[in-house]
Design a protein around this motif. Structure first.
Motif, PDB file in Angstrom:
ATOM      1  N   ALA A   1       0.775  -1.141   0.037  1.00  0.00           N
ATOM      2  CA  ALA A   1       0.035  -0.053   0.093  1.00  0.00           C
ATOM      3  C   ALA A   1       1.005   1.168   0.044  1.00  0.00           C
ATOM      4  O   ALA A   1       0.729   2.148  -0.620  1.00  0.00           O
ATOM      5  CB  ALA A   1      -1.064   0.048   1.309  1.00  0.00           C
ATOM      6  N   GLY A   2       1.985   1.383   0.700  1.00  0.00           N
ATOM      7  CA  GLY A   2       2.854   2.268   0.754  1.00  0.00           C
ATOM      8  C   GLY A   2       3.340   2.526  -0.680  1.00  0.00           C
ATOM      9  O   GLY A   2       3.858   3.787  -1.069  1.00  0.00           O
TER      10      GLY A   2
ATOM     11  N   ILE B   1       6.576   5.783   2.617  1.00  0.00           N
ATOM     12  CA  ILE B   1       5.221   5.954   3.336  1.00  0.00           C
ATOM     13  C   ILE B   1       5.024   4.272   3.587  1.00  0.00           C
ATOM     14  O   ILE B   1       4.534   4.081   4.821  1.00  0.00           O
ATOM     15  CB  ILE B   1       4.123   6.466   2.508  1.00  0.00           C
ATOM     16  N   GLY B   2       5.548   3.401   2.925  1.00  0.00           N
ATOM     17  CA  GLY B   2       5.314   2.014   3.295  1.00  0.00           C
ATOM     18  C   GLY B   2       6.170   1.630   4.746  1.00  0.00           C
ATOM     19  O   GLY B   2       5.607   0.970   5.441  1.00  0.00           O
ATOM     20  N   GLN B   3       7.395   2.257   4.661  1.00  0.00           N
ATOM     21  CA  GLN B   3       8.110   2.053   5.797  1.00  0.00           C
ATOM     22  C   GLN B   3       7.562   2.911   7.041  1.00  0.00           C
ATOM     23  O   GLN B   3       7.548   2.211   8.389  1.00  0.00           O
ATOM     24  CB  GLN B   3       9.490   2.568   5.794  1.00  0.00           C
ATOM     25  N   TYR B   4       7.021   3.901   6.734  1.00  0.00           N
ATOM     26  CA  TYR B   4       6.410   4.693   7.702  1.00  0.00           C
ATOM     27  C   TYR B   4       5.320   3.932   8.326  1.00  0.00           C
ATOM     28  O   TYR B   4       5.067   3.719   9.691  1.00  0.00           O
ATOM     29  CB  TYR B   4       5.930   6.111   7.542  1.00  0.00           C
ATOM     30  N   MET B   5       4.295   3.353   7.660  1.00  0.00           N
ATOM     31  CA  MET B   5       3.388   2.766   8.078  1.00  0.00           C
ATOM     32  C   MET B   5       3.459   1.152   8.783  1.00  0.00           C
ATOM     33  O   MET B   5       3.020   0.577   9.588  1.00  0.00           O
ATOM     34  CB  MET B   5       2.169   2.419   6.896  1.00  0.00           C
ATOM     35  N   TYR B   6       4.658   0.690   8.179  1.00  0.00           N
ATOM     36  CA  TYR B   6       4.803  -0.629   8.454  1.00  0.00           C
ATOM     37  C   TYR B   6       5.757  -0.667  10.016  1.00  0.00           C
ATOM     38  O   TYR B   6       5.369  -1.315  10.788  1.00  0.00           O
ATOM     39  CB  TYR B   6       5.932  -1.347   7.639  1.00  0.00           C
ATOM     40  N   THR B   7       6.212   0.536  10.241  1.00  0.00           N
ATOM     41  CA  THR B   7       6.721   0.769  11.605  1.00  0.00           C
ATOM     42  C   THR B   7       5.733   0.891  12.522  1.00  0.00           C
ATOM     43  O   THR B   7       5.607   0.466  13.708  1.00  0.00           O
ATOM     44  CB  THR B   7       7.837   2.208  11.583  1.00  0.00           C
TER      45      THR B   7
END
Length: 259
Positions: free
Chosen positions: A94-95, A121-127
């Motif tokens: 999704a990111g 953004i994917g790494q931010y949401m995954y964190t």
């Protein structure tokens, strides 16, 4: 504790240790590079010792079928853990969709957990997802799933390879990952699509305005604004995603157990 394990039951303990270790190779949080390998082995050894005195241990001998059981234990741990990781990978997919629309697709970062490139953004949401799992003691539920696997897949039970239902189940879970990723990215991607339409209209009506200069910062501002507004919505999606991951793991273990 290991000194109480007799030489006769040592093969059974080795089977338990192989399954637990295989789980930790692919299971989210426990398989990441931040956790040293010797710590993973130590935790696996400790959990295997606890499970040895908890589950029913059959009498096993080292013969040709025993090595097949070893391969089965490793396959169960790797497959179930990998399926759980695939479900959580929907966050990064999704990111990736969002970054592509924002213009961040060329600025990937290295994920310290896996050592591979991932979208911003994917790494931010995954964190945030990992922090949510730790906050609700989701890692305890994963360990409970490892213990629960022995109720569905006995230590001396083989996987029904002739049954293709578990293969179809894995493919469906893989497809479900992309569906979940698309649903998570729709709010921001939809807003950015409207921004593109508006910029296209402006480019035709006001040709003096350079939309390429204005468009990129405008899309970044709109995407970050919608992301802040929709963060509560994303927390609810992450909660449902974690529940889906646990249900998917249980469903696969039931198919492996022949149910």
């Amino acid at each position: 504790m290991l000194e109480y394990i007799s030489a006769i039951n040592l093969p059974a303990f080795l089977l338990i240790f192989v399954r637990v270790t295989s789980f930790f190779v692919t299971l989210p949080i426990f398989s990441y590079r931040n956790l040293p390998a010797q710590h993973k082995v130590g935790i696996s050894l400790f959990l295997a010792a606890l499970m040895y005195f908890t589950i029913d241990i059959p009498e096993l001998t080292i013969d040709a079928s025993y090595f097949i059981l070893l391969f089965k234990e490793a396959a169960v741990g790797l497959t179930v853990g990998l399926l759980a990781y695939i479900i959580l990978a929907a966050i990064q997919i999704a990111g990736g969709f969002i970054d592509f629309q924002m213009g961040f697709a060329i600025a990937n970062v290295i994920d310290p957990q896996t050592g591979v490139q991932s979208p911003l953004i994917g790494q931010y949401m995954y964190t945030i997802t990992l922090l949510f799992i730790l906050a609700v003691n989701g890692h305890h539920l994963m360990i409970d799933g490892v213990f629960y696997s022995y109720e569905l897949i006995a230590i001396d039970q083989l996987i029904p390879i002739h049954n293709e239902n578990w293969i179809v189940y894995i493919i469906d879970a893989f497809n479900q990952m992309f569906v979940i990723a698309f649903l998570m990215a729709v709010p921001i991607v939809g807003c950015l699509f409207l921004v593109d339409v508006a910029l296209g209209i402006i480019a035709r009506t006001v040709p003096q305005l350079n939309v390429f200069v204005v468009g990129l910062p405008l899309k970044i501002f709109v995407a970050l604004l919608v992301l802040v507004i929709a963060m509560t919505f994303y927390i609810m999606l992450i909660q449902n995603l974690f529940g889906t991951m646990l249900e998917t793991m249980q469903g696969l273990m039931e198919l492996f157990g022949g149910e």
